[in-house]
Motif scaffolding. Structure first.
Motif, PDB file in Angstrom:
ATOM      1  N   ALA A  33      49.781  -7.057   3.471  1.00  0.00           N
ATOM      2  CA  ALA A  33      50.147  -7.517   4.814  1.00  0.00           C
ATOM      3  C   ALA A  33      49.076  -6.985   5.751  1.00  0.00           C
ATOM      4  O   ALA A  33      49.082  -5.811   6.128  1.00  0.00           O
ATOM      5  N   LEU A  34      48.105  -7.839   6.089  1.00  0.00           N
ATOM      6  CA  LEU A  34      46.922  -7.393   6.817  1.00  0.00           C
ATOM      7  C   LEU A  34      47.243  -6.880   8.210  1.00  0.00           C
ATOM      8  O   LEU A  34      47.972  -7.505   8.975  1.00  0.00           O
ATOM      9  N   LEU A  35      46.635  -5.706   8.526  1.00  0.00           N
ATOM     10  CA  LEU A  35      46.705  -5.142   9.878  1.00  0.00           C
ATOM     11  C   LEU A  35      45.344  -5.156  10.550  1.00  0.00           C
ATOM     12  O   LEU A  35      45.265  -4.976  11.777  1.00  0.00           O
ATOM     13  N   GLY A  36      44.258  -5.314   9.783  1.00  0.00           N
ATOM     14  CA  GLY A  36      42.930  -5.287  10.383  1.00  0.00           C
ATOM     15  C   GLY A  36      41.863  -5.619   9.365  1.00  0.00           C
ATOM     16  O   GLY A  36      42.138  -5.846   8.184  1.00  0.00           O
ATOM     17  N   GLU A  37      40.617  -5.624   9.852  1.00  0.00           N
ATOM     18  CA  GLU A  37      39.492  -6.006   9.008  1.00  0.00           C
ATOM     19  C   GLU A  37      39.040  -4.877   8.088  1.00  0.00           C
ATOM     20  O   GLU A  37      38.735  -5.101   6.928  1.00  0.00           O
ATOM     21  N   ARG A  38      38.963  -3.648   8.626  1.00  0.00           N
ATOM     22  CA  ARG A  38      38.379  -2.584   7.815  1.00  0.00           C
ATOM     23  C   ARG A  38      39.032  -1.247   8.109  1.00  0.00           C
ATOM     24  O   ARG A  38      39.298  -0.891   9.258  1.00  0.00           O
ATOM     25  N   ALA A  39      39.264  -0.479   7.039  1.00  0.00           N
ATOM     26  CA  ALA A  39      39.629   0.934   7.131  1.00  0.00           C
ATOM     27  C   ALA A  39      38.518   1.735   6.476  1.00  0.00           C
ATOM     28  O   ALA A  39      37.968   1.329   5.450  1.00  0.00           O
ATOM     29  N   VAL A  40      38.165   2.872   7.072  1.00  0.00           N
ATOM     30  CA  VAL A  40      37.162   3.772   6.514  1.00  0.00           C
ATOM     31  C   VAL A  40      37.836   5.105   6.234  1.00  0.00           C
ATOM     32  O   VAL A  40      38.492   5.677   7.104  1.00  0.00           O
ATOM     33  N   VAL A  41      37.677   5.570   5.010  1.00  0.00           N
ATOM     34  CA  VAL A  41      38.257   6.848   4.591  1.00  0.00           C
ATOM     35  C   VAL A  41      37.133   7.857   4.443  1.00  0.00           C
ATOM     36  O   VAL A  41      36.135   7.594   3.765  1.00  0.00           O
ATOM     37  N   LEU A  42      37.284   9.015   5.067  1.00  0.00           N
ATOM     38  CA  LEU A  42      36.263  10.057   5.029  1.00  0.00           C
ATOM     39  C   LEU A  42      36.606  11.051   3.923  1.00  0.00           C
ATOM     40  O   LEU A  42      37.503  11.874   4.064  1.00  0.00           O
ATOM     41  N   GLY A  43      35.918  10.924   2.789  1.00  0.00           N
ATOM     42  CA  GLY A  43      36.126  11.863   1.697  1.00  0.00           C
ATOM     43  C   GLY A  43      36.857  11.246   0.520  1.00  0.00           C
ATOM     44  O   GLY A  43      37.925  10.663   0.689  1.00  0.00           O
ATOM     45  N   ALA A  44      36.273  11.408  -0.689  1.00  0.00           N
ATOM     46  CA  ALA A  44      36.906  10.916  -1.912  1.00  0.00           C
ATOM     47  C   ALA A  44      37.672  12.036  -2.600  1.00  0.00           C
ATOM     48  O   ALA A  44      37.634  12.175  -3.816  1.00  0.00           O
ATOM     49  N   SER A  45      38.357  12.857  -1.790  1.00  0.00           N
ATOM     50  CA  SER A  45      39.274  13.849  -2.334  1.00  0.00           C
ATOM     51  C   SER A  45      40.468  13.120  -2.938  1.00  0.00           C
ATOM     52  O   SER A  45      40.578  11.891  -2.839  1.00  0.00           O
ATOM     53  N   MET A  46      41.390  13.858  -3.558  1.00  0.00           N
ATOM     54  CA  MET A  46      42.603  13.214  -4.056  1.00  0.00           C
ATOM     55  C   MET A  46      43.347  12.567  -2.895  1.00  0.00           C
ATOM     56  O   MET A  46      43.829  11.432  -3.000  1.00  0.00           O
TER      57      MET A  46
END
Length: 487
Positions: A33-46
């Motif tokens: 269910a789209l809320l926006g174009e892009r999400a950016v996550v800072l860090g590939a931690s768990m």
């Protein structure tokens, strides 16, 4: 490869059609269910990987920015220094990981991850607060435990996450700053850099999962919102860990975990991981001298571990180099208390709260926070930072109280011991006394420390009756046999 090309590739990640999103999501194992174009996550931690998986349900593309390049096999990453040390994914975290990545547990088991599901207490040696858990018998309501090492678990989660078509992992990059709207009411993206090049990644949502060293307080202060208040307890913890080669069958147990107790603020853990590999971790608190090498580690274990474990440790073969890790404090950044927050920016995992790691709560709290994020996003993005922070605080609060109470039960740790905390610790000691002899209390305690049940479950009348009975029996004097009379 130039950063401009990397970002262009990330921006060109497979997109989700504007129609049929739910059907497309089901092909990947979830509804969309789209809320926006892009999400950016800072860090590939768990925390970052689980948050990215959740965000993939609601944003056309998700980009995970990390300093490390994604590994091609299970390995320790520089950005996760604690991965060289003992980790346990509690039962509550296991359930979330398997829900977000269906079948991942079966995959890890097929590739050698050991499990403990029969409730046979002879297969674990646990000591908590000076109380040794019941050493034999079976739990009446066992929960399956999975024992992958942290690098093995991380790699499997990363592999599953990278297979989602609208997720891209952008490795080898640092996050320099966030960007915002002109009126600073919304975060609009992040400035990322590689070597001497930098570029902006626009985003509808930025999720900070960069760990204890998160710069989110600085970003928020620069935007005019101030920093969150911090709760902190100084613990001065130092870890030393060593991988070992132990002959198959030499140890029946799959886990030995001896936690600090008053007068002995040390931890000794020996964990059986995938393909019969073993990891030993010892820790000291309150500024005590850290073990320098494996010889020191065994010397520390002699003060705590049973004889048959010591015999194996004396002849075990160290593999690789010894690893060290230090953390000064447990710290909770109270984003849930901030009166104002910019839209489009949240923090998760250790970026919010980093616990004393000896209690094995960090990954499971991150998993439960990911579920809180999933529920928050399903209600839309209006007022998302405030709604999510409050929901995450409910998860963190229980784990924080458990860890801080346990730490402050040790006279070696300095800190305020409120009346409520002293009462809580007295009750905990009574429960742990019952854990020494009662399998039913054992079972309920395992579910609480596994983050499946609330600690209030230990106060149910049926459990309380068993706790009281065990403590009363403990107080009864041991009968002394009279000498036999001469005939």
């Amino acid at each position: 490869m130039r950063i401009g090309l990397l970002i262009a590739l990330a921006a060109a990640a497979p997109s989700v059609p504007t129609s049929g999103n739910a059907a497309a999501g089901r092909d990947w194992g979830f509804e969309m269910a789209l809320l926006g174009e892009r999400a950016v996550v800072l860090g590939a931690s768990m925390a970052g990987m689980l948050a990215a998986r959740v965000a993939a349900e609601h944003y056309r593309t998700v980009i995970v920015v990390d300093r490390d390049m994604p590994p091609g096999h299970p390995s320790r990453r520089r950005g996760v220094p604690q991965a060289s040390h003992g980790h346990v994914l509690q039962a509550g975290g296991v359930a979330v990981v398997d829900e977000l990545f269906p079948g991942i547990l079966d995959e890890m088991v097929a590739e050698g991850t050991p499990t403990w599901g029969d409730g046979d207490l002879s297969r674990v040696i646990l000591e908590y607060g000076g109380h040794r858990f019941l050493p034999s018998g079976h739990l009446p309501n066992p929960v399956t435990s999975y024992m992958p090492s942290r690098p093995f678990l991380d790699w499997h989660v990363m592999k599953r996450l990278s297979a989602i078509p609208n997720v891209t992992v952008l490795g080898g990059h640092d996050v320099v700053d966030v960007t915002s709207s002109e009126d600073r009411t919304r975060v609009t993206g992040v400035l990322v850099a590689r070597r001497d090049e930098a570029a902006v990644l626009g985003a509808d949502l930025v999720i900070d999962a960069s760990g204890r060293g998160s710069r989110a307080p600085v970003f928020l202060e620069d935007l005019g919102y101030g920093r969150p208040r911090e709760d902190e307890l100084m613990i001065n913890l130092a870890y030393t860990s060593q991988w070992l080669r132990i002959p198959p069958g030499a140890i029946r147990q799959h886990m030995v975990a001896l936690f600090p107790k008053p007068g002995e603020a040390t931890t000794v853990a020996l964990l059986n991981h995938e393909n019969d590999t073993w990891l030993m971790t010892v820790g000291v608190m309150a500024g005590a001298e850290q073990a320098r090498d494996y010889t020191d580690m065994v010397a520390m274990a002699r003060r705590r571990a049973p004889g048959h474990i010591l015999e194996v440790l004396e002849t075990a073969e160290p593999v690789g180099q010894v690893a060290h890790y230090r953390t000064p404090s447990s710290r909770w950044r109270r984003y849930d208390e901030m009166p104002r927050r910019p839209d489009g920016f949240i923090a998760i995992g250790d970026a919010v709260c980093s616990f004393n790691p000896i209690y094995g709560q960090g990954m499971s709290v991150a998993a439960l926070e990911a579920l809180a994020l999933q529920r928050s996003l399903r209600k839309g993005d209006t007022d998302l930072p405030q709604r999510f922070s409050r929901a995450a605080a409910k998860v963190v609060r229980v784990a924080w109280r458990n860890a801080v109470s346990a730490d402050l039960s040790l006279p070696e740790v300095a800190g305020e011991r409120t009346l409520a905390m002293r009462v809580n610790n007295k009750f905990s000691d009574m429960v742990l006394t019952a854990v020494e002899t009662d399998p039913v209390v054992n079972s309920q305690f395992f579910r609480v420390i596994g983050m499946l049940d609330s600690p209030t479950r230990l106060m149910r009348p049926s459990i309380l009756a068993r706790v009281v009975r065990a403590n009363l029996l403990r107080l009864q004097p041991t009968p002394v046999s009279e000498p036999a009379l001469a005939g």
